[in-house]
Design a protein around this motif. Structure first.
Motif, PDB file in Angstrom:
ATOM      1  N   GLN B  95     -14.190 -57.208  32.815  1.00 29.18           N
ATOM      2  CA  GLN B  95     -13.659 -57.688  33.927  1.00 29.18           C
ATOM      3  C   GLN B  95     -12.242 -57.401  34.113  1.00 29.18           C
ATOM      4  OE1 GLN B  95     -15.318 -59.324  36.116  1.00 29.18           O
ATOM      5  NE2 GLN B  95     -16.972 -59.806  35.121  1.00 29.18           N
ATOM      6  N   ASP B  96     -11.297 -57.252  32.980  1.00 26.92           N
ATOM      7  CA  ASP B  96     -10.056 -57.048  32.740  1.00 26.92           C
ATOM      8  C   ASP B  96      -9.833 -55.511  32.585  1.00 26.92           C
ATOM      9  OD1 ASP B  96      -7.393 -57.238  32.780  1.00 26.92           O
ATOM     10  OD2 ASP B  96      -7.426 -58.399  30.955  1.00 26.92           O
ATOM     11  N   TRP B  97      -8.935 -54.883  33.383  1.00 25.78           N
ATOM     12  CA  TRP B  97      -8.492 -53.472  32.709  1.00 25.78           C
ATOM     13  C   TRP B  97      -8.088 -53.444  31.380  1.00 25.78           C
ATOM     14  CZ3 TRP B  97      -3.735 -51.593  31.878  1.00 25.78           C
ATOM     15  CH2 TRP B  97      -2.679 -52.640  32.237  1.00 25.78           C
ATOM     16  N   ARG B  98      -7.274 -54.343  31.013  1.00 20.50           N
ATOM     17  CA  ARG B  98      -6.465 -54.288  29.641  1.00 20.50           C
ATOM     18  C   ARG B  98      -7.426 -54.782  28.467  1.00 20.50           C
ATOM     19  NH1 ARG B  98      -0.719 -57.086  29.441  1.00 20.50           N
ATOM     20  NH2 ARG B  98      -1.247 -56.871  27.275  1.00 20.50           N
ATOM     21  N   GLU B  99      -8.822 -55.243  28.965  1.00 21.93           N
ATOM     22  CA  GLU B  99      -9.603 -55.433  27.910  1.00 21.93           C
ATOM     23  C   GLU B  99     -10.323 -54.034  27.849  1.00 21.93           C
ATOM     24  OE1 GLU B  99     -13.056 -58.765  26.877  1.00 21.93           O
ATOM     25  OE2 GLU B  99     -11.621 -58.871  28.721  1.00 21.93           O
ATOM     26  N   ASP B 100     -10.605 -53.418  28.668  1.00 19.35           N
ATOM     27  CA  ASP B 100     -11.143 -52.032  28.762  1.00 19.35           C
ATOM     28  C   ASP B 100     -10.422 -51.158  28.160  1.00 19.35           C
ATOM     29  OD1 ASP B 100     -13.238 -52.598  30.449  1.00 19.35           O
ATOM     30  OD2 ASP B 100     -12.563 -51.800  32.181  1.00 19.35           O
ATOM     31  N   VAL B 101      -9.171 -50.984  28.247  1.00 21.02           N
ATOM     32  CA  VAL B 101      -8.236 -50.276  27.498  1.00 21.02           C
ATOM     33  C   VAL B 101      -8.223 -50.505  26.028  1.00 21.02           C
ATOM     34  CG1 VAL B 101      -5.793 -49.497  27.043  1.00 21.02           C
ATOM     35  CG2 VAL B 101      -6.764 -49.821  29.366  1.00 21.02           C
ATOM     36  N   VAL B 102      -8.369 -51.853  25.657  1.00 19.19           N
ATOM     37  CA  VAL B 102      -8.377 -52.148  24.217  1.00 19.19           C
ATOM     38  C   VAL B 102      -9.516 -51.877  23.703  1.00 19.19           C
ATOM     39  CG1 VAL B 102      -8.523 -54.090  22.712  1.00 19.19           C
ATOM     40  CG2 VAL B 102      -6.647 -54.187  24.623  1.00 19.19           C
ATOM     41  N   HIS B 103     -10.718 -52.179  24.303  1.00 15.28           N
ATOM     42  CA  HIS B 103     -11.818 -51.512  23.756  1.00 15.28           C
ATOM     43  C   HIS B 103     -11.824 -49.944  23.469  1.00 15.28           C
ATOM     44  CE1 HIS B 103     -13.628 -55.543  24.557  1.00 15.28           C
ATOM     45  NE2 HIS B 103     -14.575 -55.160  23.765  1.00 15.28           N
ATOM     46  N   MET B 104     -11.466 -49.534  24.468  1.00 15.27           N
ATOM     47  CA  MET B 104     -11.732 -47.938  24.476  1.00 15.27           C
ATOM     48  C   MET B 104     -10.674 -47.485  23.240  1.00 15.27           C
ATOM     49  SD  MET B 104     -11.129 -46.440  28.256  1.00 15.27           S
ATOM     50  CE  MET B 104      -9.531 -46.422  28.047  1.00 15.27           C
ATOM     51  N   LEU B 105      -9.469 -47.904  23.170  1.00 16.74           N
ATOM     52  CA  LEU B 105      -8.339 -47.606  22.181  1.00 16.74           C
ATOM     53  C   LEU B 105      -8.909 -47.900  20.629  1.00 16.74           C
ATOM     54  CD1 LEU B 105      -5.285 -47.352  23.840  1.00 16.74           C
ATOM     55  CD2 LEU B 105      -6.909 -45.588  23.712  1.00 16.74           C
ATOM     56  N   GLU B 106      -9.612 -49.269  20.441  1.00 17.53           N
ATOM     57  CA  GLU B 106     -10.020 -49.562  19.236  1.00 17.53           C
ATOM     58  C   GLU B 106     -11.126 -48.802  18.831  1.00 17.53           C
ATOM     59  OE1 GLU B 106     -10.643 -53.837  19.668  1.00 17.53           O
ATOM     60  OE2 GLU B 106      -8.512 -54.552  18.764  1.00 17.53           O
ATOM     61  N   ASP B 107     -12.086 -48.490  19.610  1.00 22.84           N
ATOM     62  CA  ASP B 107     -13.133 -47.864  19.351  1.00 22.84           C
ATOM     63  C   ASP B 107     -12.710 -46.462  18.880  1.00 22.84           C
ATOM     64  OD1 ASP B 107     -16.125 -47.140  19.348  1.00 22.84           O
ATOM     65  OD2 ASP B 107     -15.461 -45.542  20.692  1.00 22.84           O
TER      66      ASP B 107
END
Lengths: 227, 227
Positions: B95-107
């Motif tokens: 839902q949240d773009w911030r969550e997207d970014v966090v997931h991408m970078l944590e991965d």
DNA sequence: GCACTTGATCGTACAGCGTACGAGTGAATC
DNA sequence: GATTCACTCGTACGCTGTACGATCAAGTGC
């Protein structure tokens, strides 16, 4: 194993040893070794530093180095830390803590930029006095600025990481003119695959200093203690 | 010069050449070379990869590799990019773009953490498809989130730098238990020199994941479009 | 003056490295 | 049957880091 010499140089110069070198060649010393290594790294890059070459430049035999230094790895560590020497006064004491941090980190980055090989040495376990000193300075500044204890370490690390990343990234993305042209061509070819990158000219923009400063501000916005 | 093979493998398998190897040994291929290189890097570290060893593992002669690959450098580049393969679906669409970014970078960070040698390869000019792809994904997410055009590139770079720095730093600061004990001792000795570091236990804290996440939040706070 | 230790330098040698060069091999094509 | 192509590999070269032991100058104790 390890060097026979204790960590600190002997006090008396003890007129030079067996060497029948060119008479007034100065004797080997850790300082001279490190300084020459940096020279060599600057001019020939990270692969240009070999123990033999280094010794040659010093007018010594290759194995003589090993009395002063454990191994080539150690030379790298010392070269890295030596390049990061700093004077505290230069980078602190402004009105605003943010300004202090910016100065400190820009200076750090500038040091590494001047010696591009240094980025390749970062992923090693080297905590020299200059690195630790700079960390301490950063840590102190944030702490005095009133950053909450719970946020302190995360704040330090994130700034640290940011600077490290910026120097490493610059090494891998800063393109020569030829590279730039090739990338331009390739990117145009590949603009289907990477449309957003292409549109924003992300890889062609070369205002590294501006981007560095801007990113630092983003980070400091997040770190700054809330009222 | 360069490899004689064009960038894409020939279509027909063309039953294996001159090699009188152990009969059903599979033939050499770029894929097998890269996969075996990663294996070797994982088990023996960055210095454990030599062309001879790599060829041995593949049941081939050392020079056979050079038909598939320009140089050892190229092997490194390919190994790095191969380790960074990703599936877009895994890291986006929240839902949240911030969550997207966090997931991408944590991965991203997790990938590199799984292969510690990868950090040493970052300061090289290697823009493989996976690296570019991830950059594109990040870029697109930020852009769609409404980050101002003027801030976009700086935002991407700062996030990028942060992740790079975090993986590099982790490599150099993540201590073994022995190291930790030594550092503890040394730090106590040196607590006069580095009091703030000592007090905050900066070097002993090992909640890397938490700190990574927290720093990411700092950065995203700064990047987030203002209302 | 002499023996001995200590600090420092260096020659030789070894195992391993990346890779240039050219020969060799089997299958596909003409 | 001859030629070409795709691929493999043995040998060799120059280079690397460094273990080992010899060597030498100066300082120390007698």
């Amino acid at each position: 194993m390890a060097a026979k010499r204790s960590s600190v140089a002997g006090k008396r110069p003890r007129r030079t040893g067996a060497s029948p070198r060119s008479a007034q060649e100065p004797p080997l010393s850790l300082e001279r070794i490190v300084a020459t290594a940096v020279e060599l790294l600057d001019t020939h890059g990270i692969d240009g530093l070999s123990m033999r070459r280094l010794a040659d430049r010093l007018g010594a035999g290759a194995m003589s180095l090993y009395w002063h230094v454990d191994s080539k790895e150690k030379v790298f560590d010392l070269a890295l830390d030596s390049v990061l020497a700093y004077r505290e006064s230069q980078t602190a004491g402004f009105q605003d803590w943010r300004e202090d941090v910016v100065h400190m980190l820009e200076d750090w980055r500038a040091c590494m930029q001047r010696h591009p090989w240094s980025a390749s040495l970062l992923p090693r376990r080297a905590l020299g006095p200059n690195i630790l000193g700079r960390l301490e300075q950063l840590s102190k500044t944030l702490s005095e600025a009133g950053v909450a204890d719970a946020d302190l370490n995360a704040g330090i690390w994130s700034l640290w990481n940011y600077v490290m990343g910026a120097t490493v990234t610059r090494g891998s993305f800063d393109l020569s003119d030829d590279d730039r042209a090739a990338a331009q061509r390739r990117l145009t070819d590949l603009s289907r695959l990477y449309p957003t990158i292409e549109r924003s000219r992300l890889l062609l923009d070369d205002d590294w200093d501006g981007a560095f400063r801007k990113g630092l501000d983003f980070l400091l916005d997040g770190i700054a203690p809330r009222p």
